[in-house]
Design a protein around this motif. Structure first.
Motif, PDB file in Angstrom:
ATOM      1  N   ASP A   9      -2.932   6.062  -0.261  1.00  0.00           N
ATOM      2  CA  ASP A   9      -4.042   6.046  -1.228  1.00  0.00           C
ATOM      3  C   ASP A   9      -3.880   4.930  -2.254  1.00  0.00           C
ATOM      4  N   ASP A  10      -2.817   4.148  -2.113  1.00  0.00           N
ATOM      5  CA  ASP A  10      -2.607   3.027  -3.038  1.00  0.00           C
ATOM      6  C   ASP A  10      -3.281   1.746  -2.539  1.00  0.00           C
ATOM      7  N   GLU A  38      -7.046   0.742  -4.385  1.00  0.00           N
ATOM      8  CA  GLU A  38      -6.365   1.979  -4.741  1.00  0.00           C
ATOM      9  C   GLU A  38      -7.348   3.130  -4.893  1.00  0.00           C
ATOM     10  N   SER A  40      -6.069   6.496  -5.570  1.00  0.00           N
ATOM     11  CA  SER A  40      -5.199   7.615  -5.923  1.00  0.00           C
ATOM     12  C   SER A  40      -6.012   8.751  -6.542  1.00  0.00           C
ATOM     13  N   ASN A  92       3.848   6.501  -1.450  1.00  0.00           N
ATOM     14  CA  ASN A  92       3.092   6.468  -2.695  1.00  0.00           C
ATOM     15  C   ASN A  92       3.950   6.025  -3.878  1.00  0.00           C
ATOM     16  N   THR A 106      -2.710  10.734  -1.153  1.00  0.00           N
ATOM     17  CA  THR A 106      -1.587  10.556  -0.214  1.00  0.00           C
ATOM     18  C   THR A 106      -1.402  11.817   0.621  1.00  0.00           C
TER      19      THR A 106
HETATM   20 MN    MN Z   1      -1.325   6.703  -5.088  1.00  0.00          MN
END
Ligand code: MN
Length: 252
Positions: A9-10, A38, A40, A92, A106
Motif C-alpha cells: 500500500d506504499d 501511496e 496507506s 510496509n 497492506t
Molecule cells: Mn503503508
C-alpha cells in the motif's frame, strides 16, 4: 516453479517492495502489481465507480491507479498467467499491530488473497522502532527482507488453512526469537489536529500521534516492543460464537 504475487500500500516505488521482490526472487517467479502511489490506511476498499488502468513498468511489474485490493483483484482476474501460489504484501514502512489490521491497506491486500483461498502474508517493518534504536532504514529493511524470505519459504512448503493469513511485524531492532502472537490493542488516543487553512477555514488532520498499546501477554504489540518479530495468524471469520449464543437468549 512457484508463482509469487507481491503488492503493497506504499506504492510501486517503495523501497519495501523493492527489498521484498529481491529477497523472495530465489523462491519462484515474482510478479508485482502495486498501486501507482501511496494508499496507506485505505483498508479493503475497491474502486467501483471509475475505470482502472494497469501500466506495465517492466517485465512482470505493473502499477494500477487504484487501491491495494484493486491491485490484487486485477492481478488474479487479468494480469497473472495463473493463480499465484502465495501473495505477499509489503514490506510496509510502519508496523501494523492490533487494530491497525482494520485500517491497513497492506493487510487488506493479503486478506483479499485469503478470500480467494490463496496463502497470503502481510509484512511490515516498525520504522518508528528503527528511530528509537538508532537503526537505519536500510538495516531494518535487510532484516525484514531476510525474514520475509523465510516466511514465504515456509508458507509455500506448508501452505495455510483456507481463509487464513499471516500478519508479520518486524521490530526496529531484533533482540530475540520470532514469536507467534495474537492481535493486541493499539490506542491512537483519537488525537485530531485542528488548524486554519491559508483562507481561514478550519480543517482537521487525523493521525500522526504515536500509538500507545495495551500490555497484553502474547500480543503482537508486546512482542514487537520487546524486540521480537511477531507472526499473527489471522482468519477472515470475525464471527463471535459466544456472543451468538448469548443473543439466542435475547428472544428477538
Ligand atoms: Mn503503508
Amino acid at each position: 516453479m512457484a508463482l509469487i504475487l507481491l503488492s503493497n500500500d506504499d506504492g510501486i516505488g517503495s523501497v519495501g517492495l523493492e527489498a521484498l521482490a529481491e529477497a523472495v526472487s530465489p523462491l519462484g517467479e515474482v510478479w508485482v502489481v502495486a498501486p501507482d502511489r501511496e494508499r496507506s490506511a485505505i483498508s479493503q476498499a475497491i474502486s467501483l465507480n471509475r475505470p482502472l488502468r494497469a501500466r506495465k513498468v517492466k517485465e512482470r511489474w505493473f502499477t494500477v491507479d487504484g487501491t491495494p485490493v484493486d491491485c490484487v483483484y486485477l492481478a488474479l482476474a487479468k494480469l497473472l498467467p495463473k493463480n499465484p501460489d502465495i501473495v505477499l504484501s509489503g514490506i510496509n514502512l510502519g508496523a501494523n499491530l492490533g487494530q491497525d489490521v482494520f485500517y491497513s491497506g497492506t493487510v487488506a491486500a493479503a486478506m483479499e488473497a485469503a478470500i480467494e483461498g490463496i496463502p497470503a502474508v502481510a509484512l511490515s517493518l516498525d520504522v518508528l522502532g528503527l528511530e528509537d534504536h538508532g537503526q537505519s532504514l536500510a538495516q531494518g529493511m535487510e532484516t525484514a527482507a531476510r525474514f520475509s524470505y523465510k516466511v514465504a519459504e515456509r508458507v509455500l512448503e506448508k501452505k495455510l488453512p483456507r481463509h487464513t493469513l499471516l500478519n508479520v511485524n518486524v521490530p526496529g531492532r531484533v533482540l530475540g526469537k520470532p514469536m507467534m502472537t495474537k492481535l493486541g490493542q493499539r490506542h491512537y488516543g483519537k488525537e485530531v489536529i485542528e488548524r486554519l487553512d491559508p483562507r481561514g477555514k478550519r480543517y482537521y488532520w487525523i493521525g500522526g500521534a504515536r500509538a500507545e498499546f495495551a500490555d497484553i501477554e502474547g500480543s503482537d504489540c508486546n512482542a514487537v516492543f520487546a524486540g521480537h518479530i511477531s507472526i499473527s495468524p489471522l482468519r477472515l471469520d470475525l464471527s463471535d460464537e459466544a456472543l451468538r449464543q448469548t443473543l439466542e437468549a435475547w428472544e428477538f
